[in-house]
Scaffold this motif. Structure first.
Motif, PDB file in Angstrom:
ATOM      1  N   ASP A  56       0.523  -1.343   0.307  1.00  0.00           N
ATOM      2  CA  ASP A  56      -0.187  -0.104  -0.276  1.00  0.00           C
ATOM      3  C   ASP A  56       0.396   0.980  -0.158  1.00  0.00           C
ATOM      4  O   ASP A  56       0.770   2.186  -0.935  1.00  0.00           O
ATOM      5  CB  ASP A  56      -0.786  -0.141   1.705  1.00  0.00           C
ATOM      6  CG  ASP A  56      -1.553  -0.909   0.738  1.00  0.00           C
ATOM      7  OD1 ASP A  56      -2.063  -1.608   0.261  1.00  0.00           O
ATOM      8  OD2 ASP A  56      -3.020  -1.621   2.115  1.00  0.00           O
ATOM      9  N   VAL A  60       0.444   3.651  -2.925  1.00  0.00           N
ATOM     10  CA  VAL A  60       0.336   4.608  -2.684  1.00  0.00           C
ATOM     11  C   VAL A  60       1.522   6.453  -2.894  1.00  0.00           C
ATOM     12  O   VAL A  60       1.037   7.390  -3.518  1.00  0.00           O
ATOM     13  CB  VAL A  60      -0.195   4.759  -1.485  1.00  0.00           C
ATOM     14  CG1 VAL A  60      -0.405   6.683  -1.063  1.00  0.00           C
ATOM     15  CG2 VAL A  60      -1.818   4.467  -1.132  1.00  0.00           C
ATOM     16  N   ALA A  71      -2.004   7.966   3.724  1.00  0.00           N
ATOM     17  CA  ALA A  71      -2.271   6.538   4.649  1.00  0.00           C
ATOM     18  C   ALA A  71      -1.357   5.953   5.428  1.00  0.00           C
ATOM     19  O   ALA A  71      -2.277   4.949   6.557  1.00  0.00           O
ATOM     20  CB  ALA A  71      -1.345   6.087   3.375  1.00  0.00           C
ATOM     21  N   TYR A 153     -10.028   6.221   2.873  1.00  0.00           N
ATOM     22  CA  TYR A 153      -9.844   5.246   3.539  1.00  0.00           C
ATOM     23  C   TYR A 153      -9.949   4.350   4.297  1.00  0.00           C
ATOM     24  O   TYR A 153     -10.166   3.360   3.759  1.00  0.00           O
ATOM     25  CB  TYR A 153      -7.865   5.326   3.732  1.00  0.00           C
ATOM     26  CG  TYR A 153      -6.527   4.341   3.504  1.00  0.00           C
ATOM     27  CD1 TYR A 153      -6.868   3.391   2.810  1.00  0.00           C
ATOM     28  CD2 TYR A 153      -5.690   4.426   4.996  1.00  0.00           C
ATOM     29  CE1 TYR A 153      -5.755   2.614   2.758  1.00  0.00           C
ATOM     30  CE2 TYR A 153      -5.296   3.321   4.860  1.00  0.00           C
ATOM     31  CZ  TYR A 153      -5.163   2.805   4.049  1.00  0.00           C
ATOM     32  OH  TYR A 153      -3.871   0.913   3.946  1.00  0.00           O
ATOM     33  N   ILE A 202      -6.217   1.055  -7.212  1.00  0.00           N
ATOM     34  CA  ILE A 202      -5.195   2.562  -6.962  1.00  0.00           C
ATOM     35  C   ILE A 202      -5.867   3.144  -7.689  1.00  0.00           C
ATOM     36  O   ILE A 202      -6.162   4.610  -8.455  1.00  0.00           O
ATOM     37  CB  ILE A 202      -4.485   2.737  -6.484  1.00  0.00           C
ATOM     38  CG1 ILE A 202      -4.447   1.842  -4.894  1.00  0.00           C
ATOM     39  CG2 ILE A 202      -3.693   3.662  -6.701  1.00  0.00           C
ATOM     40  CD1 ILE A 202      -3.171   1.250  -4.211  1.00  0.00           C
ATOM     41  N   LEU A 214      -5.876   6.136  -3.386  1.00  0.00           N
ATOM     42  CA  LEU A 214      -6.144   6.330  -1.479  1.00  0.00           C
ATOM     43  C   LEU A 214      -6.884   5.539  -0.762  1.00  0.00           C
ATOM     44  O   LEU A 214      -6.825   3.882  -0.310  1.00  0.00           O
ATOM     45  CB  LEU A 214      -5.493   7.286  -0.436  1.00  0.00           C
ATOM     46  CG  LEU A 214      -5.644   6.498   0.931  1.00  0.00           C
ATOM     47  CD1 LEU A 214      -4.079   5.832   0.879  1.00  0.00           C
ATOM     48  CD2 LEU A 214      -5.133   7.748   1.671  1.00  0.00           C
TER      49      LEU A 214
END
Length: 470
Positions: A56, A60, A71, A153, A202, A214
């Motif tokens: 991630d 991201v 994040a 998120y 994404i 995100l």
């Protein structure tokens, strides 16, 4: 035999205990090999778990500093709740491992059923924290653009809370009985699933799937958690010898629920105190600015990756200690304790050298932003400073948890992390103008103190208890 661990924790003499069965000679070398064999799949499972967070962060990171900061903040807030729940579910581990060591499979199954009830109760507040995560971020004084992305998120992550907690429960059941390869393979299948859906959600697919940014990473994680739960259920179904629900009371059992929570709640609080330290550090970084928060996110992700190895050794050490206690094998338990410390702290020492040698290279794997790389490299040097202490404290936590000793370690963590570590970090960051580096110095000081106190506790509870009476 289920009372062995509690007798030790309470200080009851145990020199009269006799082994239930002969499992071979008790030597440090034999226990290192056995521990490493058990820890290997658990470590890979842990790396697979943190690999999802790493994927991630890497993916991201291409979106820019603001999404990367969001994040980091969202991950910190979510993982605080997740690991508190995971710690409570760890109350199953010594109960299952000691029952398995004593040859009582019915007890193992009964613990699993009650653990499933606990996991569903824990899901309620954790889902609520995801729904209102954006509001919480604003209330904590975060940048509005970061807080907005954080909220989306976390809401996406909320869909994956129930399968995550159920998977954790089945994992405790399987790993405490030595079924560690299955959870390892399932976790790596999950990692592949997470990476695939990250790409799809994404960045999107032209004309087919919109780019969710995100938030897409959160949905990808939720899809992955459902996939891992179904894979675990499939494994259990095709291994009928496990028979997790055969001849077991399916309704809540107050006595067993109390036992799980009595052991797990302090462990959950311990995790909460430790993870809360890093989560609050992320909040403080957000007060300093998005660059500081992004650099912290990258640094903590690297440190978390190495920590997963030590944590896997700790889990294996907890299982070995619990099984040896269940079987009354005290010499084996002593060697398991030594092996856990040597493997966990030794590996983290090697990682510390890598952090010192190549900090910019490691940070550069996540981002090309020069400001983030420069600050992250400084933070990584302080992460190197606490690597050995981090390995030692998680080893101490593991061996004590195997002996069902969780309350005192919780208190020691509270003192080290929040009475010493966080005040030092806050004072250095804001009082002495050291900024992000000051916060990490405080983190290092807290971890070092907790490691020392847990070593003393393990010596008192397990080591001295094994010395012959003169």
């Amino acid at each position: 035999m289920y009372l062995h661990a509690m007798e030790i924790a309470a200080g009851t003499p145990i020199d009269s205990m006799t082994p239930d069965r002969d499992v071979g000679p008790s030597t440090f070398r034999v226990e290192v090999v056995a521990l490493a064999s058990l820890a290997g799949p658990i470590i890979f499972s842990q790396l697979g778990q943190v690999g999802m967070s790493t994927a991630d962060t890497l993916m991201v990171g291409r979106l820019g500093a603001i999404p990367l900061a969001a994040a980091g903040l969202g991950g910190a807030l979510h993982m605080f709740g997740v690991l508190v729940c995971a710690g409570i579910l760890l109350g199953m581990a010594p109960l299952v491992s000691q029952a398995f060591g004593a040859g009582d499979m019915m007890r193992c199954r009964a613990v699993l059923v009650q653990g499933l009830w606990v996991s569903m109760l824990l899901a309620i507040p954790l889902i609520a924290s995801c729904v209102y995560g954006g509001d919480l971020a604003m209330a904590l004084g975060q940048d509005p653009s970061v807080a907005y992305l954080t909220g989306g998120y976390l809401r996406a992550l909320g869909w994956g809370v129930p399968p995550l907690l159920l998977f954790m429960t089945f994992r405790q059941f399987l790993e405490a009985m030595g079924h560690v390869r299955a959870t390892m393979l399932i976790t790596f299948v999950g990692l592949g699933t997470n990476i695939l859906f990250n790409f799809l959600l994404i960045y999107g697919v032209d004309g087919l799937i919109p780019a969710y940014g995100l938030t897409g990473a959160g949905y990808a994680t939720s899809v992955t958690r459902w996939a891992m739960l179904f894979a675990t259920l499939g494994y259990i179904h095709y291994h009928p010898e496990l028979k997790p629900f055969k001849h077991v009371r399916l309704l809540p059992d107050r006595a067993l629920l109390r036992s799980i929570i009595a052991i797990g709640a302090p462990a959950g609080a311990h995790f909460g105190l430790e993870v809360g330290l890093f989560s609050f550090a992320a909040i403080l970084m957000g007060w300093l600015g998005p660059i500081e928060l992004a650099a912290h996110q990258v640094t903590i992700n690297i440190a978390s990756t190495t920590f997963m190895v030590a944590l896997g050794v700790s889990f294996a050490g907890s299982i070995r200690v619990g099984q040896h206690l269940g079987g009354g094998r005290l010499d084996h338990m002593r060697n398991a304790m030594r092996a856990t410390y040597v493997l966990a702290a030794g590996f983290m020492g090697i990682c510390a050298l890598l952090f010192v040698i190549m900090p910019r290279t490691l940070i550069g794997l996540y981002t090309t932003d020069a400001a983030i790389i420069a600050l992250g490299a400084k933070l990584l040097l302080w992460a190197a400073a606490f690597q050995i202490f981090d390995g030692a404290q998680v080893a101490g936590t593991g061996v004590l948890r195997g002996a069902a000793d969780t309350r005192v370690p919780m208190v020691l963590a509270a003192v080290g992390y929040w009475v010493i570590g966080m005040p030092i970090g806050y004072a250095l960051a804001f009082g002495f103008g050291m900024g992000a580096v000051g916060i990490w110095i405080g983190l290092s000081a807290g971890l070092a103190l907790v490691a020392i106190m847990l070593l003393v506790r393990a010596r008192i509870v397990l080591w001295r208890a094994l010395e012959p009476v003169r």
